[in-house]
Design a protein around this motif. Structure first.
Motif: not given
Length: 340
Positions: A110-118, A173-175
Motif C-alpha cells: 500500500f501507498q501509506d505504510p503507516y495506515s496499512s499496519l495495525d 514500507q519495508r515491513i
C-alpha cells in the motif's frame, strides 16, 4: 541525488495477468432513498497484459484511476465490468476456496505504510497474519518466517517485536513489503510505494524491490507519479488519463519516443539533472483542468487539453487503443492513417 541500481533485464516468456476491458464505476447516491444519481467513471475500459517476471509501470495524474485498477484487479473492490485472468483463471469468477488460494499469489504493497499496519500489533505479528489466515506452518515456524522476511528487507530480528510507530516511513514500507512476501506470491501490486518517502529512502526501497524480483521471479504492477522512479524500475510503461489507457510501450520506447500528446506533456516535465551537458527540452504546459470523471468529455477524453485536437474528430469519436508496431499501443487520432 537518488542512487538506484541498474534495472535487471528480464526475459518474460508468457502472460501472467491479462486484463480485458476493465470497468469500475462508483455510484453517487442522494436523496432520502439514496438512489443512484450518477457514477464516477474511475476506470472506463482498460486492457493490458503483464508477463511473468516483468514490471509494468502505471503512471498518470492524480484521479486518473491508477490505484483503482490495482485494487480492482486484486478484487479488493468489486468490478463493474470486464475480465481479469491470472494464470488463465478468471479472477472475478472465483469463489470460496479457489478465491482464497489465488489470493496467496496476488499481494499488494500500500501507498501509506503507516495506515496499512495495525498500530496495536507488533510488526512481526502483522507479517504473520497471512500465514495464520491460510493456516501455513506452526506458530514457531510462522515467527521464524517473519524474522526471515525482515532480514530480506534489510531489517533486524528484534524489530519483529516493535510497533509501527517506532519505525520511520522507509522502515514501515519495508515491513509492508515483507508482509506482502509472506505467502510467496507471484504477483505484487506496488501502489505508489515510495511516493511518501525521502529521495534517499526511495532508492533503498526500489533497490529492495528489484533485488527481490530477481531472487524470487516476482511480477509487479508498479503504480507511481514519479516518472524518474518508473523509468528505473519498469520493463514496460502504461499511461492513464481520466480512466482510460492512452499509451503503452517498452520503457525505452515510451521515454525516448512518446506518441500520445498527454505522454509527451508528462515527459517534458521530467527535470534534467545537468541541462548544460544534456541540453534542455520544450516544456509542454497543458491548458485547463482535468475534466470530471462523473461526466468525461465526448470522444477522446484528452481533447479539451490537447494542442493537436481536431474539431469534428477528437471531440466526437473515441480513438481505439491500437498497436502501432513493436507492442507500442496508442489511443490517438493523430496516428490514424485516415486522420484529416
Amino acid at each position: 541525488m537518488m542512487q538506484v541500481q541498474e534495472q535487471t533485464v528480464y526475459t518474460p516468456n508468457e502472460d501472467l495477468l491479462v486484463v480485458k476491458n476493465l470497468v469500475k464505476y462508483f455510484p453517487i447516491r442522494s436523496g432520502l432513498l439514496q438512489r443512484v444519481k450518477a457514477h464516477v467513471k474511475a476506470v472506463d475500459g482498460v486492457s493490458f497484459t503483464i508477463k511473468k517476471g516483468e514490471t509494468l509501470g502505471l503512471v498518470g495524474e492524480s484521479g486518473c484511476g491508477k490505484t483503482t485498477v490495482g485494487r480492482t484487479v486484486l478484487r479488493l473492490i468489486p468490478h463493474t465490468n470486464g475480465n481479469v485472468y491470472f494464470e488463465g483463471k478468471d479472477v472475478f469468477a472465483l469463489r470460496g476456496s479457489e478465491l482464497k488460494d489465488i489470493r496467496k499469489d496476488m499481494q499488494i504493497v500500500f501507498q501509506d505504510p503507516y495506515s496499512s499496519l495495525d498500530p496495536r500489533v507488533p510488526v512481526g505479528e502483522s507479517i504473520m497474519e497471512g500465514l495464520i489466515v491460510h493456516r501455513i506452518g506452526s506458530p514457531a515456524e510462522r515467527w521464524e518466517r517473519a524474522i526471515q522476511l525482515l532480514r530480506q528487507v534489510n531489517m533486524e530480528d528484534f524489530h519483529a517485536k516493535r510497533y509501527p510507530h517506532e519505525f520511520s516511513g522507509g522502515q514501515r514500507q519495508r515491513i509492508g513489503i515483507a508482509r506482502a512476501l509472506a505467502l510467496d506470491p507471484k504477483f505484487i501490486v506496488a501502489d505508489e510505494p515510495v511516493s511518501a518517502l525521502d529521495v534517499s529512502v526511495q532508492a533503498q526501497v526500489l533497490n529492495i524491490l528489484m533485488d527481490l524480483q530477481q531472487e524470487f521471479g516476482l511480477t509487479y504492477l508498479f503504480i507511481a507519479h514519479n516518472l524518474s522512479v518508473v523509468e528505473h524500475i519498469s520493463t514496460r510503461v502504461a499511461v492513464m488519463y481520466l480512466g482510460k489507457m492512452v499509451e503503452l510501450a517498452s520503457r525505452k520506447e515510451i521515454f525516448e519516443n512518446p506518441q500520445h500528446p498527454y505522454t509527451q506533456a508528462l515527459m517534458s516535465a521530467i527535470p534534467i539533472p545537468n541541462p548544460k551537458v544534456a541540453g534542455t527540452r520544450e516544456r509542454i504546459i497543458l491548458k485547463g483542468d482535468v475534466p470530471s470523471p462523473i461526466n468525461p468529455p465526448r470522444g477522446c477524453h484528452f481533447h479539451p487539453r490537447c494542442r493537436y485536437a481536431m474539431k469534428g474528430r477528437c471531440d466526437v469519436d473515441e480513438p481505439s487503443f491500437q498497436d502501432y508496431g513493436d507492442g507500442h499501443f496508442v489511443a490517438c487520432w493523430l496516428l490514424e492513417k485516415d486522420a484529416s
